[in-house]
Design a protein around this motif. Structure first.
Motif, short mmCIF file in Angstrom:
data_model
loop_
_atom_site.label_atom_id
_atom_site.label_comp_id
_atom_site.label_asym_id
_atom_site.label_seq_id
_atom_site.Cartn_x
_atom_site.Cartn_y
_atom_site.Cartn_z
N PHE A 228 -22.95 -15.34 -36.57
CA PHE A 228 -21.37 -15.28 -37.04
C PHE A 228 -20.62 -14.10 -36.22
N LEU A 229 -21.41 -12.82 -36.15
CA LEU A 229 -20.81 -11.71 -35.40
C LEU A 229 -20.58 -12.16 -33.89
N VAL A 230 -21.50 -12.70 -33.46
CA VAL A 230 -21.65 -13.19 -31.82
C VAL A 230 -20.30 -14.18 -31.74
N ALA A 231 -20.23 -15.17 -32.67
CA ALA A 231 -19.28 -16.06 -32.50
C ALA A 231 -17.66 -15.69 -32.45
N ALA A 232 -17.55 -14.51 -33.27
CA ALA A 232 -16.10 -13.83 -33.30
C ALA A 232 -16.09 -12.89 -32.16
N LEU A 233 -17.30 -12.04 -31.87
CA LEU A 233 -17.10 -11.11 -30.93
C LEU A 233 -16.80 -11.89 -29.39
N GLN A 234 -17.71 -12.81 -29.36
CA GLN A 234 -17.57 -13.72 -27.86
C GLN A 234 -16.10 -14.20 -27.70
N ALA A 235 -15.55 -14.68 -29.00
CA ALA A 235 -14.16 -15.25 -28.83
C ALA A 235 -13.29 -13.90 -28.38
N TYR A 236 -13.52 -12.93 -28.87
CA TYR A 236 -12.71 -11.72 -28.72
C TYR A 236 -12.92 -10.90 -27.29
N VAL A 237 -14.06 -11.00 -26.81
CA VAL A 237 -14.46 -10.56 -25.17
C VAL A 237 -13.57 -11.43 -24.28
N PHE A 238 -13.76 -12.84 -24.82
CA PHE A 238 -13.35 -13.92 -23.88
C PHE A 238 -11.68 -13.66 -23.70
N ALA A 239 -11.13 -13.36 -24.99
CA ALA A 239 -9.73 -12.93 -24.62
C ALA A 239 -9.14 -11.83 -24.03
N VAL A 240 -10.05 -10.78 -24.38
CA VAL A 240 -9.85 -9.26 -23.69
C VAL A 240 -9.95 -9.37 -22.44
N LEU A 241 -11.28 -10.13 -21.87
CA LEU A 241 -11.35 -10.13 -20.26
C LEU A 241 -10.13 -11.07 -19.77
N THR A 242 -9.75 -12.03 -20.33
CA THR A 242 -8.52 -12.94 -19.81
C THR A 242 -7.30 -11.86 -19.39
N CYS A 243 -7.05 -11.08 -20.76
CA CYS A 243 -5.75 -10.33 -20.37
C CYS A 243 -6.07 -9.48 -19.29
N ILE A 244 -7.38 -8.82 -19.24
CA ILE A 244 -7.60 -7.82 -18.29
C ILE A 244 -7.55 -8.34 -16.85
N TYR A 245 -7.82 -9.65 -16.61
CA TYR A 245 -7.66 -10.42 -15.44
C TYR A 245 -6.19 -10.68 -15.31
N LEU A 246 -5.50 -11.02 -16.36
CA LEU A 246 -4.01 -11.28 -16.13
C LEU A 246 -3.25 -10.13 -15.66
N ASN A 247 -3.89 -9.14 -16.20
CA ASN A 247 -3.19 -7.76 -15.99
C ASN A 247 -3.30 -7.66 -14.16
N ASP A 248 -4.19 -7.76 -13.67
CA ASP A 248 -4.51 -7.93 -12.26
C ASP A 248 -3.29 -8.69 -11.55
N ALA A 249 -3.07 -9.71 -12.16
CA ALA A 249 -2.08 -10.64 -11.67
C ALA A 249 -0.76 -10.10 -11.66
N LEU A 250 -0.56 -9.38 -12.72
CA LEU A 250 0.59 -8.67 -13.11
C LEU A 250 1.00 -7.34 -12.12
N HIS A 251 -0.08 -6.66 -12.11
CA HIS A 251 -0.06 -5.60 -11.48
C HIS A 251 -1.06 -5.37 -10.69
N PRO A 252 -1.10 -5.89 -9.23
CA PRO A 252 -2.29 -6.18 -8.19
C PRO A 252 -2.55 -4.68 -7.67
N GLY A 253 -1.52 -3.87 -7.40
CA GLY A 253 -2.04 -2.34 -6.78
C GLY A 253 -2.95 -1.58 -7.77
#
Lengths: 254, 205
Positions: A228-253
């Motif tokens: 149950f912990l992993v289920a929630a945690l992996q969803a969060y990790v997926f979302a956070v990494l998505t945000c980090i990668y999208l941040n690269d698209a917004l600010h590539p420098g």
């Protein structure tokens, strides 16, 4: 193989055709249990969110609070990692988060199918993220987006190596993003099934086995909590990494 | 397919994937998992069964696309609206509260002022009344004193007149007595004039 079907930990990942759609264009198509669960998840999420907010009350009830908390949780994650500009990707991040989260939790229901335990699903979701990053990055910044691979403040003789490393790290992102989720769900579900199988086998051996089965039972309980912990945690990790990668698209420098 | 089963029903251990399924990856090796019979799963490990990929991709695209549309068009704006409304309402309420607080502070100040002026006024009235009463009682006392002094003076004058009258009577009695004594002693009444002179001399002396 009568007992084999009981303790077969792979059986839960099996794709079952519900409606066979034949082979249009030589591709095997069917409406499967996996597809049914995907639509079930979408329906569950949508009806929950609309039902919970039906009152639009100023002072939220329990369900509305839950809907608002999920909204604000993802919104604050997007804001803190990708800034206010990143909020244009909020619906995408929210959809990914809620889809993975609900898929993981639905998978915890006995006899349910875990959509995220199939690598093709996690890979497709990861490609959606990376595709968004690449398309938006080039559309917004043009060739400037390639600066993502050129770290600043690096000595000239090191630069080629750094560029190679950056390119490899960028390419490995969708792989790590999809494999992390897939492997977590797969391994967790297999481990639970294996220990649950031990209980069945031990109790089948008689009274001594009943006492022996206490150990795997405790293990299954602990694993269930962990999953149950992993289920929630992996969803969060997926979302956070998505945000980090999208941040690269917004600010590539760098 | 390698497959062993212990006498006590120990779980089946798989070491390697069957080579009969090309294009599929081996199952997680080193982990205790049972390899399913080929007829049950159509060969191979389900998550790596490429035959199911097109179906899964298509349905995932449809389902996730639908989810994205429903979230971005319906559910998320709805929640955002609720949150915004609440935010606005809270801001309004805070503003209202600040206004009311300012009002109540002004009222409190006005009250303090009114209280202060009332207190000053009361103090003034008290002082005035006290002064008036003091003046009145002073005047009363003075008039009483004057009256008493007048009465005293009158009494003193009466005493003095009474005393003079008494003294005059004393002379008459002394003259009479002296005449009578001389008459008795010598048997002849002296001249009234000489007796009066003698008495006057005695009184003065």
């Amino acid at each position: 193989m009568a007992s084999g079907s009981v303790i077969d930990p792979i059986h839960q990942f099996q794709i079952i055709k519900i409606v066979d759609l034949g082979k249009p264009g030589g591709i095997e198509l069917a409406f499967t249990n996996s597809a049914a669960f995907m639509f079930g998840i979408v329906a569950l999420v949508f009806f929950f969110l609309t039902f919970a907010t039906r009152g639009r009350t100023l002072v939220p009830g329990r369900l509305q609070s839950l809907a608002e908390i999920s909204y604000e949780f993802v919104a604050s994650t997007v804001r803190s990692t990708a800034g206010n500009e990143g909020m244009k990707f909020f619906p995408l991040v929210f959809s990914l988060f809620i889809f993975v989260l609900v898929a993981n939790f639905v998978g915890m229901v006995p006899y349910a199918f875990t959509v995220t335990s199939h690598i093709i699903v996690t890979a497709a979701l990861a490609l959606v993220v990376i595709g968004t990053v690449i398309i938006y990055g080039f559309a917004r910044h043009g060739t400037h987006f390639l600066h993502l691979f050129v770290p600043s403040g690096v000595p000239a003789f090191l630069l080629p190596f750094m560029v190679v490393i950056e390119v490899i790290s960028f390419l490995s992102r969708p792989i790590s993003l999809s494999l992390r989720l897939f492997a977590n769900m797969l391994a967790g579900h297999i481990a639970m099934k294996v220990f649950a199988g031990f209980i069945v086998m031990m109790t089948a051996t008689g009274v001594a086995g009943w006492f022996g089965a206490v150990l795997p039972l405790a293990m299954v309980i602990a694993l269930t909590a962990l999953e149950f912990l992993v289920a929630a945690l992996q969803a969060y990790v997926f979302a956070v990494l998505t945000c980090i990668y999208l941040n690269d698209a917004l600010h590539p420098g760098h | 397919m390698p497959e062993t089963q212990g006498p006590a029903g120990i779980i089946v251990i798989a070491q390697a994937e069957t080579p009969a399924a090309p294009g599929t990856l081996p199952a997680v090796s080193g982990v205790e998992i049972a390899v399913p019979p080929a007829e049950a799963h159509g060969g191979g490990f389900p998550p790596f069964d490429a035959h199911t990929f097109p179906s899964q991709l298509i349905w995932l695209a449809i389902a996730f696309g639908a989810l994205y549309l429903l979230m971005s068009r319906v559910a998320l704006p709805r929640i955002a609206n609720i949150l915004e409304e609440r935010h606005d309402r809270v801001a309004d309420d805070l503003e209202e509260a600040a206004k009311l607080k300012a009002e109540s502070e002004a009222a409190a100040q006005a009250y303090e002022q009114a209280l202060g002026s009332a207190r000053n006024k009361a103090h003034g009235i008290a002082t005035e009344t006290r002064d008036k009463l003091a003046a009145e009682s002073d005047a009363g006392r003075k008039s009483l004193e004057a009256e008493l002094a007048a009465k005293l003076a009158a009494a003193e004058a009466q005493i003095a007149s009474t005393k003079n009258a008494a003294m005059a009577n004393v002379r008459g009695i002394a003259v009479d007595t002296a005449s009578a004594i001389v008459d008795t002693l010598i048997g002849a009444a002296p001249a009234a004039k000489s007796v009066e002179e003698a008495v006057d001399t005695a009184i003065k002396g």
